[in-house]
Design an enzyme around this catalytic site. Sequence first.
Site, short mmCIF file in Angstrom:
data_model
loop_
_atom_site.label_atom_id
_atom_site.label_comp_id
_atom_site.label_asym_id
_atom_site.label_seq_id
_atom_site.Cartn_x
_atom_site.Cartn_y
_atom_site.Cartn_z
N ASP A 129 35.91 41.07 47.81
CA ASP A 129 34.91 41.78 46.99
C ASP A 129 34.29 43.00 47.68
O ASP A 129 33.13 43.35 47.40
CB ASP A 129 33.80 40.81 46.56
CG ASP A 129 34.27 39.91 45.43
OD1 ASP A 129 34.94 40.43 44.51
OD2 ASP A 129 33.98 38.70 45.47
N ASP A 139 39.86 41.02 38.53
CA ASP A 139 38.68 41.71 39.07
C ASP A 139 39.03 42.57 40.30
O ASP A 139 38.38 43.57 40.60
CB ASP A 139 37.59 40.72 39.51
CG ASP A 139 37.47 39.48 38.65
OD1 ASP A 139 38.47 39.12 38.01
OD2 ASP A 139 36.40 38.87 38.64
N1 GLY Z 1 34.09 39.19 40.00
C1 GLY Z 1 33.48 38.04 39.51
C2 GLY Z 1 33.01 38.12 38.12
O1 GLY Z 1 33.31 39.02 37.37
O2 GLY Z 1 32.30 37.22 37.74
#
Ligand code: GLY
Length: 392
Positions: free
Chosen positions: A113, A173
């Site tokens: 992330d 994501d």
């Molecule tokens: N990247 C995690 C979410 O969108 O909840």
Amino acid sequence: MKKIKNTLLIVISFSLITSCNSNISKEETSKESIQNRFVKFLEYKPDSLAFPRSYSIVKNEIKKVPSKDWTSGFYAGNLWQIHELTGESEYKDLAKKWTAFIEKEKYNDRTHDMGFKVFCSFGQGLKHIESDHYKSVIVKSSQTLRTRFNNTVGSIRSWDFNKKTWNFPVIIDNMMNLEMLFEATKISNDSSFHKLAVIHANTTLKNHFRPDNSSYHVVDYNPENGNIRMKVTHQGFNDASVWARGQGWAIYGYTMAYRYTKDKKYLDQAEATTNFYLSHKNLPKDGIPYWDFKDPSIPNAPRDVSAATVISSALVELYQYTNKPKYLDYSKKVIKSLKTEEYLLKPTINAPFILKHSTGNWPKKDEIDEPIVYADYYFLETLLRLKEMDKQ
Ligand code: GLY
């Protein structure tokens, strides 16, 4: 006493103006409501260990997380963007403080992330200050993220948890990290970041989409030979369902990847997933999707404002590449809906958030129908993108 008298006078004058001027539009009233929400960000004290992530209206409680949480960078990003919208320097001063608290994440190689954390804070900051230090944080973070890339799979590994079930999970994501990598190449002239981003985007393009152009959430690979082990969900209703925010990451991710590469197949995928989304029978008229298009409790399922804002921001950009009014129409519709009492948090709520009705993690029953920091981030980004477009 004098102060109370003055306040009363102001309130009476304001009511008179509004009642005499029946032409005052809802938009003008809500502009003031949005300004009221911005002020709450000035009232919230900087704390390097407590990044505001969401707010429970029921408990009147702010959920705070450490910098390692995937959402930590959005708060600084919101402050940078509010500064850009208002021109007021107090927001910029606070943005600098909160951005500095993220820096240690540049060494955190235990999650993918990095883009959300570092690019939404330091990357936003670079739009407002010339800083070699900020640039070096983006490059270092990209080097750290690169350690999670597997050449046989052709992807950056997303998560390290759930090892008994997954070998090499990649989630949709993850596309959002690529913006930081593309920028790292521009900053450093090291083309490896750009190349890696392209490989990741190509692998995701090949494996993450269904024939109807909706996106799976998780694709798990065998890291020894690159074979796909399974296509599943983690945050959606079920493996075959359509998690709304996941569609947002796909649309935003491929629109952004087109910006840096001009590769037509990325634009085509962004449009195909957008068209799937816009024409879905379960997309409500006000443009704010249910958290998952296949939740059987629709129309009683919770909405997800964050999915709407991710997509509204992406579609302002997609419109600029395609000139198709339907994309811009959607972004404008979302903003119009969000600037109403139904979606704006009341001025009496003392928490640094703007919008209600996001859904964080439905399967875990976590952050359901709440204000969440990243919904505000992409809302502010949409406002700025629309403002910028109007200037052209
Ligand atoms: N990247 C995690 C979410 O969108 O909840």
